[in-house]
Design an enzyme around this catalytic site. Sequence first.
Site, PDB file in Angstrom:
ATOM      1  N   ARG A 168      50.422  40.927  35.196  1.00 24.84           N
ATOM      2  CA  ARG A 168      50.831  42.212  35.775  1.00 24.84           C
ATOM      3  C   ARG A 168      52.050  41.994  36.656  1.00 24.84           C
ATOM      4  NH1 ARG A 168      47.228  46.661  39.105  1.00 24.84           N
ATOM      5  NH2 ARG A 168      46.570  44.863  40.369  1.00 24.84           N
ATOM      6  N   ASP A 446      42.900  44.379  48.288  1.00 23.54           N
ATOM      7  CA  ASP A 446      44.257  44.058  47.860  1.00 23.54           C
ATOM      8  C   ASP A 446      45.189  45.162  48.309  1.00 23.54           C
ATOM      9  OD1 ASP A 446      43.797  46.150  46.107  1.00 23.54           O
ATOM     10  OD2 ASP A 446      43.872  44.926  44.291  1.00 23.54           O
TER      11      ASP A 446
END
Length: 528
Positions: A168, A446
């Site tokens: 990603r 996160d």
Amino acid sequence: MSTSALTHRARVLAAPGERHDEILTPAALDFVGRLAAAFGERRPGLLKERRRQAIRLAAGSPLDFPMVTSAVRADPEWCVAPPPPGLADRRVEITGPPNRRIAVNALNSGARVWMADFADATSPTWGNIIGGQLCLLDAVERRIDFTTPEGREYRLGAPDRLATIVVRPRGWHLTEEHLEFDGGPVPAALVDFGLYFFHCAQRQIDAGAGPYFYLPKLENRYEARLWNDVFVLAQELLGIPRGTVRATVLIETITAAFEMEEILHELREHSAGLNAGRWDYLFSLVKTFGHRSDFLLPDRSKVTMTAPFLRAYTELLVRTCHRRGAHAIGGMAANLPGRDPAALAEVRLDKEREAEAGFDGSWVSHPGLVPVCREVFDGVLGHRPHQIARNRDDVEVSAADLLSVGRIAGPPTPEGVRTAVAVALRYLDAWLHGRGAVELDGLMEDTATAELARVQIWQWLRHRVVDRETVLRLLDDELTALGAEHPWAKLDEIRAIFERTALQPELPLFFTADAYTRHLVRHPEARS
């Protein structure tokens, strides 16, 4: 490629690091420069369109499925490309930053896919970005085994038991200030994609897989089209057959939820499906409609995926993917195993809901959750690699269904406010110290969850369901506690970021862009 042909080389504006020359080769920098030359000018236009759309929606324009693309949605004939090697069975996917310890544990975890995350799970220091590329290169080359000073061994298992790597990159809204091309920074997405693709695409093909990606933060079909054009050129430059790249798009913005079919259509020869990115999706809702009281969200813990508007979003995603022959991948289980049996029971229920809804797999944040997720999907899939044939023609979702947030809207609890402040501050502390994924109170947090925390605080203040004095008191209390626990914490910087991004009248779209430039960029004398 001869040295004389390297006419587009990006310029490194950072001090050399250990083994960096293995990644920042002249040819690799030229490849990234060619991508920047081809697509760098389109990116600002797409970001301007994001801002225009936000202004229109804030002014009261309705959000609906685009009329101009109704023919794409109505056409029953088109499908995405079939699953490539290594991505047919995706019943469990594990995520994490690309560092050596995480990589070995994730690849050995029993998950079918490891998403190596340069976006939400990585603090984008230059060392982390190039270190992550080295980690991926070493993983593909199977030279990532190591032993810690304490004697703990990390070794890769048999090749046929390892998870497939999917990378990603960072989103289109970010730049990489340590690489310069044509007088400006290179888009971070092209850096993360380009360096991995240059070094590992052919290696992955030779190993029986391919260069696979997750695409974050897309807001519309035009941004998907840009990625597709990047893939076409990258394959052409390196002589890789067109269609080898595959990408799964995270539907984690409210505007993208209205263009799922269009996004698949733009990427159809390179598509690997869609993912339900739940925390960023809620973050996007607040950013987009935070000015409206009917979009006022309660505590994050109270916004479950059974909420009508979230159920509509996930069911539409499954229906859209399966109608077009694509994988539908479920959301993140962020709980940490072994801390709370009730939390593990919640994870199981969540995965059961996803499997029964038709998802073909789901995400976990910790290797200890892999068996739970795998058991649930094994029970539904059996020996089948997926359930794409289940079309979910029973699903009908309207624009009103996707926007029916008011049915769960409500003020936060005092504990919810304190938790949001604590998560934002403690994540910022970790992020400033180079850690993009951090364990907090039994959850793996996160960037997405930190972003949600700070925009919820902004929303609660705007609608005066929480008073500013309370938030400032909590800010002081939590910073004091953080300083006592972590004497190295950069308390002044943390406070400054929080005040700029959560306490101002206008809501910044991301904390990462400004905080990255102010606090993580290091520019010693440039080198070519």
